[in-house]
Design a protein around this motif. Sequence first.
Motif, PDB file in Angstrom:
ATOM      1  N   ASP A 120      21.123 -27.580 -33.486  1.00 50.77           N
ATOM      2  CA  ASP A 120      22.248 -28.347 -32.943  1.00 50.77           C
ATOM      3  C   ASP A 120      21.762 -29.293 -31.847  1.00 50.77           C
ATOM      4  N   VAL A 121      20.889 -28.775 -30.992  1.00 51.53           N
ATOM      5  CA  VAL A 121      20.314 -29.606 -29.916  1.00 51.53           C
ATOM      6  C   VAL A 121      19.537 -30.780 -30.516  1.00 51.53           C
ATOM      7  N   LEU A 122      18.686 -30.480 -31.492  1.00 54.87           N
ATOM      8  CA  LEU A 122      17.851 -31.517 -32.087  1.00 54.87           C
ATOM      9  C   LEU A 122      18.698 -32.548 -32.844  1.00 54.87           C
ATOM     10  N   SER A 123      19.710 -32.054 -33.528  1.00 55.29           N
ATOM     11  CA  SER A 123      20.587 -32.951 -34.289  1.00 55.29           C
ATOM     12  C   SER A 123      21.247 -33.968 -33.359  1.00 55.29           C
ATOM     13  N   LYS A 124      21.751 -33.478 -32.240  1.00 56.41           N
ATOM     14  CA  LYS A 124      22.447 -34.363 -31.290  1.00 56.41           C
ATOM     15  C   LYS A 124      21.465 -35.291 -30.579  1.00 56.41           C
ATOM     16  N   GLN A 125      20.323 -34.773 -30.196  1.00 58.97           N
ATOM     17  CA  GLN A 125      19.367 -35.594 -29.443  1.00 58.97           C
ATOM     18  C   GLN A 125      18.721 -36.667 -30.308  1.00 58.97           C
ATOM     19  N   LEU A 126      18.494 -36.343 -31.593  1.00 53.82           N
ATOM     20  CA  LEU A 126      17.756 -37.261 -32.456  1.00 53.82           C
ATOM     21  C   LEU A 126      18.644 -37.976 -33.469  1.00 53.82           C
ATOM     22  N   SER A 127      19.934 -37.724 -33.410  1.00 55.25           N
ATOM     23  CA  SER A 127      20.887 -38.329 -34.347  1.00 55.25           C
ATOM     24  C   SER A 127      20.471 -38.069 -35.789  1.00 55.25           C
ATOM     25  N   ILE A 161      22.281 -32.184 -39.224  1.00 50.38           N
ATOM     26  CA  ILE A 161      21.769 -30.843 -38.965  1.00 50.38           C
ATOM     27  C   ILE A 161      21.206 -30.182 -40.225  1.00 50.38           C
ATOM     28  N   ASP A 162      21.781 -30.513 -41.396  1.00 53.29           N
ATOM     29  CA  ASP A 162      21.269 -29.867 -42.613  1.00 53.29           C
ATOM     30  C   ASP A 162      19.942 -30.467 -43.082  1.00 53.29           C
ATOM     31  N   LYS A 163      19.478 -31.506 -42.398  1.00 49.79           N
ATOM     32  CA  LYS A 163      18.175 -32.087 -42.727  1.00 49.79           C
ATOM     33  C   LYS A 163      17.054 -31.471 -41.865  1.00 49.79           C
ATOM     34  N   ILE A 164      17.441 -30.568 -40.964  1.00 48.48           N
ATOM     35  CA  ILE A 164      16.465 -29.950 -40.050  1.00 48.48           C
ATOM     36  C   ILE A 164      16.148 -28.549 -40.544  1.00 48.48           C
ATOM     37  N   ASP A 167      17.808 -16.029 -35.605  1.00 52.44           N
ATOM     38  CA  ASP A 167      18.659 -16.929 -36.406  1.00 52.44           C
ATOM     39  C   ASP A 167      19.642 -17.697 -35.521  1.00 52.44           C
ATOM     40  N   GLU A 168      20.188 -16.981 -34.543  1.00 55.20           N
ATOM     41  CA  GLU A 168      21.137 -17.631 -33.620  1.00 55.20           C
ATOM     42  C   GLU A 168      20.413 -18.711 -32.815  1.00 55.20           C
ATOM     43  N   LEU A 169      19.209 -18.393 -32.416  1.00 56.53           N
ATOM     44  CA  LEU A 169      18.416 -19.343 -31.640  1.00 56.53           C
ATOM     45  C   LEU A 169      18.118 -20.589 -32.461  1.00 56.53           C
ATOM     46  N   VAL A 170      17.728 -20.378 -33.726  1.00 55.79           N
ATOM     47  CA  VAL A 170      17.407 -21.511 -34.603  1.00 55.79           C
ATOM     48  C   VAL A 170      18.640 -22.403 -34.790  1.00 55.79           C
ATOM     49  N   THR A 171      19.778 -21.766 -34.987  1.00 55.18           N
ATOM     50  CA  THR A 171      21.022 -22.529 -35.182  1.00 55.18           C
ATOM     51  C   THR A 171      21.325 -23.388 -33.964  1.00 55.18           C
ATOM     52  N   VAL A 189       9.790 -27.517 -35.440  1.00 55.36           N
ATOM     53  CA  VAL A 189      10.959 -26.745 -35.015  1.00 55.36           C
ATOM     54  C   VAL A 189      10.547 -25.277 -34.853  1.00 55.36           C
ATOM     55  N   LYS A 190       9.673 -24.817 -35.719  1.00 55.33           N
ATOM     56  CA  LYS A 190       9.198 -23.428 -35.659  1.00 55.33           C
ATOM     57  C   LYS A 190       8.435 -23.171 -34.359  1.00 55.33           C
ATOM     58  N   ASN A 191       7.618 -24.136 -33.936  1.00 50.68           N
ATOM     59  CA  ASN A 191       6.874 -23.990 -32.673  1.00 50.68           C
ATOM     60  C   ASN A 191       7.842 -23.752 -31.523  1.00 50.68           C
ATOM     61  N   ILE A 192       8.898 -24.586 -31.462  1.00 53.34           N
ATOM     62  CA  ILE A 192       9.865 -24.476 -30.364  1.00 53.34           C
ATOM     63  C   ILE A 192      10.592 -23.135 -30.462  1.00 53.34           C
ATOM     64  N   THR A 193      10.958 -22.773 -31.679  1.00 53.54           N
ATOM     65  CA  THR A 193      11.667 -21.508 -31.889  1.00 53.54           C
ATOM     66  C   THR A 193      10.826 -20.338 -31.387  1.00 53.54           C
ATOM     67  N   ASP A 194       9.545 -20.337 -31.759  1.00 52.13           N
ATOM     68  CA  ASP A 194       8.659 -19.236 -31.349  1.00 52.13           C
ATOM     69  C   ASP A 194       8.557 -19.154 -29.827  1.00 52.13           C
ATOM     70  N   ILE A 195       8.408 -20.307 -29.193  1.00 52.24           N
ATOM     71  CA  ILE A 195       8.288 -20.348 -27.726  1.00 52.24           C
ATOM     72  C   ILE A 195       9.558 -19.806 -27.074  1.00 52.24           C
TER      73      ILE A 195
END
Lengths: 89, 162
Positions: free
Chosen positions: A14-21, A24-27, A6-10, A70-76
Motif C-alpha cells: 500500500d505504501v509503495l503503491s501510493k508513493q510510486l503511483s 497495488i496488484d502490480k506489486i 502477510d499483513e506487513l507485505v499488504t 519488495v522482499k528485501n524491505i519486507t525481510d528488514i
Amino acid sequence: MTMTRDELVTKLKDVLSKQLSVEIDKITEDSLIADDLGADSLDTAEIAMEIKEVFGHDLTDEEMTQVKSVKNITDILFKATSSKSEASS
Amino acid sequence: MTVLASTKVFILEHKIYFNETNAVGGVAYFSNYVKWQGMAREEYFMQSVPAWREIMSFVEQGKLNMVTAEEHSHFIQHAFFGDEIVIRLQTANIKTFSFDMIFIMTNKKTGQLLYEGLQRLAFDDFKGKFIPIPGPMLESVKDHEADLSELKFSKLKEYVSP
C-alpha cells in the motif's frame, strides 16, 4: 501486537503503491523497487520516510543499501518489528 | 478544468511578445511554456513565501539546493503573439522532501485552456542527501494544495499520485 508477515507485505504494498503511483496488484515480493516499480533516488528517500511513519522503523544507511526488492524491505521490517515485539514482551 | 479546488491559487498574467514566437504565424514557441513555468514558480516564491530571501541565502551558502527533479508539459492549444495568458499555479503530491507544482495556462480573453504542466521539486544538501521542504515554504505549499480528484480527465494524472 506483532504484524504477521502477510499483513506487513499488504501494508508495505500500500505504501509503495501510493508513493510510486503503481497499481497495488502490480506489486509482488519479487518486484524490484527501481527496475520494476520505477523508483528513483528521490522516491526511495520518500518511501523510507513513509516506512518510518507507518512501521515505526527508521531504515539505517546500511539497510538502505540492501533495499533492492519488495522482499528485501519486507525481510528488514519483519525482523525489526519482530525484534521490538520480543523486546517488549 | 482551469482551476483545481484548493485553499489558494497563485496567478501570474503574461503577454506574449514577438521574441517568444516561432517563424510560423506568430505561434508561441514550445520552450516558452517551460520558461513561463519558471517565471510563475519564482513569482510564487517571492510573493507567497515571506522568508524566500532567507531561503535563497541558504542556497547561496551551499546549504540548501532546490532541484527540479521532473518536468512535464502537455500542449493543448496554440497561443499567439499579443495574447495575454493566465498562469495558475497550485501544488500537489506534498511529501517530505518534494512536492509538485501544477501549471494551468489559459487565454485570458477567451478562457480557452492552452497548456497543462507539472514540475516536481526536491531539496537536498548539495552533498546528495535529501532534506525536508524548508519549513517557511511548506506552509505556503500546503495552502496552495490542489484537489487532485479534479484531474480525472487530464494527462497530468499520469504523473501525480492518486
